[in-house]
Design a protein around this motif. Structure first.
Motif, PDB file in Angstrom:
ATOM      1  N   UNK A 295       0.838  -1.198   0.000  1.00 25.22           N
ATOM      2  CA  UNK A 295       0.000   0.000   0.000  1.00 25.22           C
ATOM      3  C   UNK A 295       0.878   1.255   0.000  1.00 25.22           C
ATOM      4  N   UNK A 296       0.507   2.216  -0.826  1.00 22.14           N
ATOM      5  CA  UNK A 296       1.286   3.460  -0.894  1.00 22.14           C
ATOM      6  C   UNK A 296       0.354   4.656  -0.955  1.00 22.14           C
ATOM      7  N   UNK A 297       0.913   5.809  -0.586  1.00 19.04           N
ATOM      8  CA  UNK A 297       0.147   7.048  -0.537  1.00 19.04           C
ATOM      9  C   UNK A 297       0.427   7.782   0.761  1.00 19.04           C
ATOM     10  N   UNK A 298      -0.044   9.021   0.894  1.00 18.75           N
ATOM     11  CA  UNK A 298       0.178   9.788   2.123  1.00 18.75           C
ATOM     12  C   UNK A 298      -0.387   9.092   3.357  1.00 18.75           C
ATOM     13  N   UNK A 299       0.185   9.439   4.509  1.00 19.25           N
ATOM     14  CA  UNK A 299      -0.246   8.960   5.832  1.00 19.25           C
ATOM     15  C   UNK A 299       0.067   7.488   6.065  1.00 19.25           C
ATOM     16  N   UNK A 300       1.021   6.954   5.315  1.00 18.29           N
ATOM     17  CA  UNK A 300       1.399   5.557   5.490  1.00 18.29           C
ATOM     18  C   UNK A 300       2.309   5.394   6.705  1.00 18.29           C
ATOM     19  N   UNK A 301       2.071   4.363   7.536  1.00 19.70           N
ATOM     20  CA  UNK A 301       3.021   4.058   8.610  1.00 19.70           C
ATOM     21  C   UNK A 301       4.242   3.307   8.081  1.00 19.70           C
ATOM     22  N   UNK A 302       4.155   2.830   6.820  1.00 24.16           N
ATOM     23  CA  UNK A 302       5.242   2.071   6.199  1.00 24.16           C
ATOM     24  C   UNK A 302       5.492   2.620   4.792  1.00 24.16           C
ATOM     25  N   UNK A 303       5.955   3.875   4.705  1.00 25.56           N
ATOM     26  CA  UNK A 303       6.129   4.508   3.383  1.00 25.56           C
ATOM     27  C   UNK A 303       7.391   4.028   2.675  1.00 25.56           C
ATOM     28  N   UNK A 304       7.250   2.988   1.864  1.00 23.97           N
ATOM     29  CA  UNK A 304       8.411   2.416   1.176  1.00 23.97           C
ATOM     30  C   UNK A 304       9.102   3.441   0.283  1.00 23.97           C
ATOM     31  N   UNK A 305       8.327   4.369  -0.261  1.00 17.04           N
ATOM     32  CA  UNK A 305       8.903   5.375  -1.160  1.00 17.04           C
ATOM     33  C   UNK A 305       9.954   6.242  -0.458  1.00 17.04           C
ATOM     34  N   UNK A 306       9.950   6.261   0.869  1.00 12.09           N
ATOM     35  CA  UNK A 306      10.944   7.042   1.595  1.00 12.09           C
ATOM     36  C   UNK A 306      12.366   6.620   1.214  1.00 12.09           C
ATOM     37  N   UNK A 307      12.529   5.347   0.841  1.00 12.49           N
ATOM     38  CA  UNK A 307      13.853   4.843   0.469  1.00 12.49           C
ATOM     39  C   UNK A 307      14.480   5.717  -0.611  1.00 12.49           C
ATOM     40  N   UNK A 308      13.719   6.088  -1.609  1.00 11.48           N
ATOM     41  CA  UNK A 308      14.230   6.912  -2.696  1.00 11.48           C
ATOM     42  C   UNK A 308      14.115   8.406  -2.382  1.00 11.48           C
ATOM     43  N   UNK A 309      13.023   8.813  -1.753  1.00 12.18           N
ATOM     44  CA  UNK A 309      12.799  10.236  -1.479  1.00 12.18           C
ATOM     45  C   UNK A 309      13.879  10.789  -0.553  1.00 12.18           C
ATOM     46  N   UNK A 310      14.157  10.108   0.540  1.00  9.96           N
ATOM     47  CA  UNK A 310      15.154  10.613   1.491  1.00  9.96           C
ATOM     48  C   UNK A 310      16.543  10.636   0.871  1.00  9.96           C
ATOM     49  N   UNK A 311      16.879   9.621   0.090  1.00  7.48           N
ATOM     50  CA  UNK A 311      18.180   9.637  -0.565  1.00  7.48           C
ATOM     51  C   UNK A 311      18.325  10.858  -1.477  1.00  7.48           C
ATOM     52  N   UNK A 312      17.286  11.152  -2.211  1.00 11.24           N
ATOM     53  CA  UNK A 312      17.344  12.329  -3.088  1.00 11.24           C
ATOM     54  C   UNK A 312      17.446  13.611  -2.271  1.00 11.24           C
ATOM     55  N   UNK A 313      16.694  13.701  -1.180  1.00  6.18           N
ATOM     56  CA  UNK A 313      16.761  14.890  -0.327  1.00  6.18           C
ATOM     57  C   UNK A 313      18.136  15.042   0.320  1.00  6.18           C
ATOM     58  N   UNK A 314      18.772  13.910   0.600  1.00  7.35           N
ATOM     59  CA  UNK A 314      20.097  13.935   1.233  1.00  7.35           C
ATOM     60  C   UNK A 314      21.225  14.117   0.228  1.00  7.35           C
ATOM     61  N   UNK A 315      20.883  14.277  -1.040  1.00  6.82           N
ATOM     62  CA  UNK A 315      21.904  14.504  -2.052  1.00  6.82           C
ATOM     63  C   UNK A 315      22.651  13.260  -2.486  1.00  6.82           C
ATOM     64  N   UNK A 316      22.092  12.087  -2.180  1.00  3.47           N
ATOM     65  CA  UNK A 316      22.725  10.839  -2.611  1.00  3.47           C
ATOM     66  C   UNK A 316      22.371  10.593  -4.076  1.00  3.47           C
ATOM     67  N   UNK A 317      23.341  10.661  -4.928  1.00  4.22           N
ATOM     68  CA  UNK A 317      23.064  10.524  -6.356  1.00  4.22           C
ATOM     69  C   UNK A 317      23.503   9.172  -6.919  1.00  4.22           C
ATOM     70  N   UNK A 318      23.952   8.299  -6.009  1.00  8.18           N
ATOM     71  CA  UNK A 318      24.270   6.927  -6.405  1.00  8.18           C
ATOM     72  C   UNK A 318      23.490   5.965  -5.521  1.00  8.18           C
ATOM     73  N   UNK A 319      23.038   4.871  -6.105  1.00  4.37           N
ATOM     74  CA  UNK A 319      22.357   3.859  -5.306  1.00  4.37           C
ATOM     75  C   UNK A 319      22.614   2.481  -5.907  1.00  4.37           C
ATOM     76  N   UNK A 320      22.388   1.478  -5.060  1.00  5.37           N
ATOM     77  CA  UNK A 320      22.615   0.090  -5.451  1.00  5.37           C
ATOM     78  C   UNK A 320      21.300  -0.668  -5.297  1.00  5.37           C
ATOM     79  N   UNK A 321      20.953  -1.441  -6.326  1.00  4.42           N
ATOM     80  CA  UNK A 321      19.736  -2.255  -6.278  1.00  4.42           C
ATOM     81  C   UNK A 321      20.110  -3.719  -6.500  1.00  4.42           C
ATOM     82  N   UNK A 322      19.626  -4.576  -5.636  1.00  2.00           N
ATOM     83  CA  UNK A 322      19.875  -6.007  -5.768  1.00  2.00           C
ATOM     84  C   UNK A 322      18.954  -6.615  -6.821  1.00  2.00           C
ATOM     85  N   UNK A 323      19.215  -7.856  -7.157  1.00  5.84           N
ATOM     86  CA  UNK A 323      18.419  -8.615  -8.127  1.00  5.84           C
ATOM     87  C   UNK A 323      18.226  -7.838  -9.441  1.00  5.84           C
TER      88      UNK A 323
END
Length: 337
Positions: A164-192
Motif C-alpha cells: 500500500x502506498x500514498x500519504x499517511x502511510x506508517x510504512x512509506x516504502x517510497x521514503x527509500x528513494x525520497x530521502x536519498x534524493x533529499x540527502x543529495x545521494x546521487x548513487x544507489x545500489x539495487x539487488x536482483x
C-alpha cells in the motif's frame, strides 16, 4: 460507517464514498477529520477493541460497514454479531495470506530458501496459509474465513492489497528513494538487477474498489492492487522524475550485500496479484497509476521530514521493519571497495 477512517486507506475511502452520495460516519481512535472530506461526513471516536462501543455506534443499523483495521477472528466475530444491523461489509485483508503451495509464504521470507514462488499473477483462488494466531498472515486468514462462513447473514467483500502506498502511510516504502534524493545521494545500489516486483496498491485505488463493492454488495474475495506492478528500478526512476533529479544506479546480479542493495521492494521472486476478477466482477479500473500517484506521496514525505526530525522518529514502524534502510556508511564503503 468506516472504521479506521483516519488511516492511510480510510481517508480516501471516506472521500470516495461521500462523493458517491453516501452519508458517511468516519470512526477512528482519535476521531480526526481529513481536510479534504465533505462537510457532511460525521466523525466519531471509536476504540476498535470495545465491543459495546462498536455496537452502540452501529445502533439501529447501517447500510454499509467498511473495516480498515480488522485483524483476526475476534474482529470478524464482532462484525458478524451485528449482522442483523449491517447491510453489507467491506473488510481489508492482505496479499500476505497467500502460500505458494509448498509451505513458503510471507512468514518464511527470511528463511534460507523460504521466499515463496508464486504464480504470476496470483489469482484469488490460490492457496492461503492455514488460519491461526501465529502471525499477521495466519490471523488475516482467520479473519477472512470467519467472515465468509457467516456470509449468508452478512454479505462481505474481502479486499487483499499488496504494498500500500500514498500519504499517511506508517510504512512509506517510497521514503527509500525520497530521502536519498533529499540527502543529495546521487548513487544507489539495487539487488536482483533492480527487477524485483512487489505489487503496489494505491490507497486511492483501494478506495475505488470499496466504492464499487459498496454499490454492488455480494460475497467475494478480491485482490486490491494497482493496474501495473513496476520493478523497483522503475519505481526509483519514477520518484526521480517527480523530484527532478538524476541518479546513477548500480545493479547487483543477486541478493543485497548486507544492507547494500536492500530496499523495501527487494525480492528474489515477483509478488504480483491478478486484478482481472475485480475488473470482471465490479468493472474496476484504477483511478490512478503508480507514477500518477507519486507527487502527493513525495510532497507528504518531504513535508514530514522538513522539520529535521530523524526518519526513525517520524516512521517508527518502517524503522522497525527496515532498520538499516539508510546505511550510507556501508554504501560508501562498498563503493570504495
Amino acid at each position: 460507517m468506516v472504521i479506521g477512517a483516519s488511516g492511510q486507506i480510510g481517508r480516501p475511502t471516506v472521500d470516495a464514498l461521500a462523493r458517491d452520495g453516501w452519508e458517511v460516519t468516519a470512526a477512528s481512535r482519535g476521531g480526526g477529520r481529513d481536510e479534504g472530506w465533505d462537510d457532511t461526513v460525521r466523525t466519531v471516536r471509536l476504540d476498535r477493541s470495545d465491543d459495546a462501543a462498536l455496537a452502540a455506534l452501529v445502533g439501529d443499523g447501517c447500510d454499509l460497514l467498511v473495516d480498515m483495521v480488522a485483524y483476526d477472528a475476534v474482529h470478524a466475530r464482532q462484525l458478524t454479531s451485528l449482522a442483523g444491523r449491517i447491510g453489507s461489509a467491506v473488510v481489508i485483508s492482505s496479499v500476505a495470506v497467500y502460500d505458494d503451495g509448498s509451505g513458503r509464504n510471507f512468514d518464511t521470507l527470511r528463511e534460507p530458501g523460504g521466499f515463496p514462488a508464486y504464480p504470476v499473477p496470483i489469482p484469488e483462488t490460490h492457496p492461503t496459509v492455514p488460519p491461526g494466531e501465529a502471525s499477521y498472515s495466519t490471523r488475516k486468514v482467520d479473519l477472512e474465513r470467519e467472515l465468509l462462513a457467516a456470509a449468508d447473514m452478512l454479505p462481505v467483500t474481502v479486499l487483499r492489497p499488496g504494498a500500500v502506498h500514498g500519504p499517511y502511510s506508517p510504512l512509506p516504502r517510497e521514503l527509500y528513494f525520497v530521502k536519498r534524493n533529499l540527502d543529495g545521494r546521487r548513487r544507489r545500489v539495487l539487488s536482483y538487477r533492480g527487477e524485483s516486483r512487489f505489487h503496489p496498491a494505491s490507497a486511492r485505488n483501494i478506495a475505488e474498489l470499496v466504492r464499487l463493492s459498496a454499490a454492488r454488495p455480494g460475497v467475494r474475495v478480491l485482490n486490491a492492487c494497482d493496474g501495473q506492478a513496476p520493478t523497483v528500478a522503475e519505481i526509483g526512476a519514477a520518484v526521480d522524475a517527480v523530484m527532478g533529479v538524476e541518479t546513477e544506479t548500480t545493479l547487483l546480479d543477486g541478493p543485497p550485500e548486507g544492507s547494500v542493495g536492500r530496499t523495501p521492494w527487494s525480492t528474489p521472486l515477483p509478488v504480483v496479484a491478478d486484478m482481472s476478477a475485480a475488473e470482471r466482477e465490479l468493472g474496476h479500473r484504477p483511478v490512478v497509476s503508480y507514477a500518477g500517484s507519486l507527487p502527493e506521496t513525495v510532497v507528504w514525505l518531504t513535508d514530514v521530514l522538513a522539520a529535521g526530525r530523524d526518519w526513525r522518529e517520524c516512521f517508527p514502524f518502517l524503522a522497525q521493519v527496515y532498520p538499516d534502510l539508510f546505511d550510507y556508511a556501508a554504501e560508501d564503503a562498498w563503493y570504495a571497495a
